[in-house]
Design an enzyme around this catalytic site. Structure first.
Site, PDB file in Angstrom:
ATOM      1  CG  ASN A  45      -5.802  -3.060  -5.898  1.00 54.34           C
ATOM      2  OD1 ASN A  45      -6.176  -2.316  -5.009  1.00 54.34           O
ATOM      3  ND2 ASN A  45      -4.567  -3.531  -5.946  1.00 54.34           N
ATOM      4  CD  GLU A  99      -2.660  -0.133  -3.922  1.00 54.29           C
ATOM      5  OE1 GLU A  99      -3.260   0.347  -2.950  1.00 54.29           O
ATOM      6  OE2 GLU A  99      -3.265  -0.631  -4.885  1.00 54.29           O
ATOM      7  CG  ASP A 124      -4.716   0.084  -8.660  1.00 55.55           C
ATOM      8  OD1 ASP A 124      -5.166  -0.674  -7.789  1.00 55.55           O
ATOM      9  OD2 ASP A 124      -4.468   1.282  -8.452  1.00 55.55           O
TER      10      ASP A 124
END
Lengths: 629, 185
Positions: A314, A230, A356
């Site tokens: 991801n 992220e 994700d």
């Protein structure tokens, strides 16, 4: 708390009745659980599934199993990652007598995701940031502290931990306890004295990197992977020398083949994963340099093939419009030589990720009877909702069947190995796409499954969540989040948010399912006493019958449970069960981080699905050890 | 209508226009309270000895709706929203509640953004122009209803995540200086 069990043969009326019951008691709280038979998505056949398979069943490969010495030396217990212990003193007949034998406060009130490790009559517990390690003396009443190790990580590292400042456990090897700190240090301490032996910095918080995973030791290598999907990190798996901490090799998750350690030994099963420098060409421009693909999850090892297996995270950012292409090698299962790091095969599970669906979940190595022969496979309950059975020698997918509700994809093409996306669930810039199932944490996140060779079932703790999303442009600022998605999660079909699925690897479908009101964010452990233990986010620690899923015992701990239970034999010869209680993690951030439930998008949208958690659990950090009287 | 009444009406109209101008004005040259030094910001409520008189720092953007909407845009563009979401928090603490770890006054928030804070708040010193920081400060304060209702942003253009600042209940700030690293990122 009422609990009903239904199997396939009970027919539609039974299922309908059960759904009615579920509807009536749907929001009763208190950790109510119901076990019922559940039909895989798309499977219309109603077939009989006996409570325990009497036919051929999956087994643990001997070379990847752990000796039955009553210890628990690494979070997954054995290299096959079964989290199975043959200890059977505690069983269905006496588990109702189980009671607390000892407790210990970890002194930290964030999400406790670690597995306590037991070796040489000592228990080792690591806390979330600031990553204290305690050695507890199992030979003394009350488990006094033998030593405490404080690694003193940089406080600023808390700003790059996407989903609470968790740590998933330490590992014991060669007289050492190996730990990872949130601020990217891998450290070895003497297991007897607690003295630091070496400390290696493997990453940089100013690139958004952090460490939350439990390392794995294979031969003389410590394997460590970074978090930061992220934060636009460039992911990697790194091997350090067990004796010195010196870097042995690093396999990057994106970039040219030489960085990914793809060479002449690399033979992917599917054509889609073959080619030169796909880790560059499957990205626009230089986006691979900030493309994610970290290795923050679980690693398994097959000593017979001398291969380690792990999956990557991801790609970044979440907004898929900013990275057209397959985005290799994000969400990819790798088989590597642990000594050199060379890739032997790879299979990209979820190309060009839209939601994700990190590929970091555990690989459970099993030998499974399949079409008349024994196949050496690994089983992966994936975040995208499919349970993959994959030949661990070649990377061939034998089946990929849903173990939860999915509408974001329509299946996996076994001829090409490609995941089939549902076009109507693709995020679009500035548009709200509703009811995408599963949500970003997937049908299952990091919380590890267990396997019992006695039942042949895999016990998968997971979620039942869907989401609405709106993709927005993400700007890359090193060291800050790189996401570009507004998310609102909610309960999936049925209204319950968690499930524990017993999966039959041979049949390729669930044997039974327990519905839990809250996401099951704890690991599971399976024992020779035919019990499975797990915890709920409102603090119940439960024992269920490994064959039927019937609940046999429960105990309310001080806070929600998101840790990994373990079982061991104490110096007194008795069997113990231990688990950390202390809610947090991505799912429990609303409590651990004092988040404001009025903002549905808080904690990347997880808060919207967890607004009731604050009324059902408070922060905590306590070890509970249970035993028979 | 007498001349006297007319004068009164005109004066009122002029005053209203002036106020409205401030709310709507868009400056071509920014002169925010950058002259006041953020180094004068106190981080503690405990002041030894006789009380000294504090000169409160006014952030003129708190009277300007356009600046606050710019603050909202910048809050997303600089990835503040990546950690604080739409005020509910995540990696960082919630900004729409009444708990202020490092103070709720404009200068406190300015200082928090520019200096950073030890438990994970990055320092944006030299990365964001001061006038933009003050715009972000105004927006942050609007999240817990500390700005006038006619200034705070109304419905935004994105997926509805929570109450828009204009409708957020005004919460009286409580200073919670909680240094525990383990408890507050």
């Amino acid at each position: 708390m009422s609990q009903s069990v239904r199997f396939w043969w009970s027919g539609r009326a039974g299922v309908a009745a059960l759904l009615l019951v579920a509807g009536i008691s749907g929001c009763s709280g208190g950790g109510g659980a119901r076990a019922e038979q559940r039909r895989p998505v798309g499977d219309t056949a109603v077939t009989a599934a006996p409570p325990a398979p009497s036919g051929p069943r999956a087994t643990i490969p001997a070379e990847a199993s752990a000796p039955e010495d009553g210890q628990w030396t690494r979070p997954a217990r054995d290299y096959a990652s079964t989290r199975y212990s043959a200890l059977d003193q505690i069983n269905a007949g006496n588990v109702a007598e189980l009671r607390v034998a000892a407790t210990f406060s970890t002194g930290v009130l964030r999400g406790q995701e670690a597995a306590p490790i037991v070796v040489n009559n000592t228990m080792y517990v690591i806390t979330p940031f600031p990553n204290f390690v305690y050695a507890l003396d199992l030979t003394q009443p009350g488990l006094p502290v033998k030593w405490t190790y404080k690694p003193k990580p940089m406080a600023a590292a808390q700003g790059v931990a996407c989903c609470d400042v968790v740590n998933r456990g330490v590992v014991y090897a060669d007289g050492k306890i190996i730990l990872n700190t949130l601020d990217n240090h891998t450290i070895a301490v003497d297991a007897v004295t607690g003295h630091e032996l070496w400390r290696t910095r493997v990453g940089d918080i100013n690139l958004g990197e952090s460490l939350t995973m439990a390392p794995l030791v294979v031969k003389d290598k410590v394997l460590v992977g970074n978090s930061g999907g992220e934060f636009g990190v460039r992911g990697w798996l790194t091997a350090l020398d067990l004796n010195t901490g010196k870097l042995a090799w690093r396999a990057w998750g994106t970039g040219p083949d030489k960085d990914v350690l793809i060479g002449p030994r690399f033979h992917p099963f599917y054509a889609k994963d073959r080619g030169t420098d796909l880790g560059v060409s499957s990205w626009p421009g230089d986006m691979w340099k900030i493309g994610g693909a970290g290795a923050w999850g679980w690693i398994s090892y097959d000593p017979a093939l001398n291969l380690v297996y792990y999956g990557t995270s991801n790609p970044g950012p979440w907004n898929p419009a900013q990275r057209p292409g397959d985005n290799k090698w994000s969400i990819t299962l790798f088989a590597r030589d642990p000594e050199t790091g060379e890739a032997v095969w790879a299979y990209q599970i979820t190309p060009h990720d839209l939601h994700d669906y990190d590929g970091i979940n555990e690989s459970i190595l099993l030998d499974v009877p399949w079409h008349g022969q024994t196949r050496h496979v690994l089983l992966r309950p994936e975040r995208n909702g499919y349970l993959y059975m994959i030949d661990r020698g070649t990377g061939e997918v034998l089946y990929a069947n849903p173990f939860g509700y999915i509408n974001s994809t329509t299946g996996v093409d076994l001829r090409t190995g490609r995941l089939q996306y549902a076009a109507d669930k693709e995020p679009e810039l500035g548009k709200v796409v509703r009811d995408i199932c599963p949500a970003a944490p997937g049908v299952k996140d990091w919380q590890p499954s267990s396997f019992s060779p006695r039942t042949g079932y895999l016990y998968i703790p997971h979620q039942n969540l869907c989401m609405d999303v709106e993709s927005v442009e993400a700007s890359y600022v090193a060291g800050t989040p790189f996401v570009g998605m507004n998310v609102k999660m909610k309960a999936g079909p049925g209204g319950h948010r968690g499930e524990l699925t017993a999966w039959d690897p041979v049949a390729g479908k669930p044997a039974w399912v327990i519905k839990e009101d809250l996401p099951v964010w704890s690991g599971t452990v399976a024992t020779g006493g035919d019990l499975v233990f797990y915890g709920t986010m409102d603090g119940w620690f439960k024992a269920i019958d490994a064959r039927s899923g019937r609940e046999l015992w429960r105990f309310k701990t001080g806070s929600g449970i998101i840790g990994q239970p373990v079982t061991y034999r104490g110096p007194d010869g008795k069997q113990y069960v231990a688990v950390l209680s202390g809610v947090g993690g991505w799912s429990g951030g609303i409590v651990a981080g004092d988040l404001d439930a009025r903002d549905s998008s808080a904690a990347l949208g997880f808060v919207n699905a967890m607004k009731d958690l604050r009324a059902r659990s408070t922060k905590g950090g306590t070890l509970y050890v249970f035993a028979l009287p | 209508m007498t001349a006297r009444t007319l004068r009164g009406v005109l004066a009122l109209a002029a005053a209203a226009a002036a106020l409205a101008c401030q709310r709507e004005t868009r400056r071509f040259r920014e002169s925010p309270p950058a002259a006041t030094s953020e180094t004068a910001v106190a981080m503690s409520e405990l002041v030894p000895g006789p009380k000294t008189r504090d000169l409160p720092i006014r952030n003129p953007y708190e009277r300007n709706a356009y600046a606050v909407s710019e603050g909202e845009r910048l809050f997303n563009a600089y990835n503040c929203s990546g950690c604080h979401s739409h005020g509910g928090g995540g990696i960082g603490p919630a900004l729409m509640d009444d708990q202020w770890i490092y103070g709720s006054d404009p200068e406190n928030i300015f200082s928090t953004i520019v200096e950073g804070r030890p438990n994970g708040m990055p320092t944006f010193r030299g990365k964001i122009p001061n006038y933009q920081v003050w715009q972000i400060v105004a927006y942050v304060r609007s999240l817990s209803g500390l700005l006038p209702k006619d200034i705070a942003p109304a419905r935004d253009d994105h997926m509805v995540a929570g109450p828009e600042p204009q409708r957020t209940e005004a919460l009286r700030p409580k200073h919670a200086f909680t240094p525990s690293a383990a408890d507050h990122p």
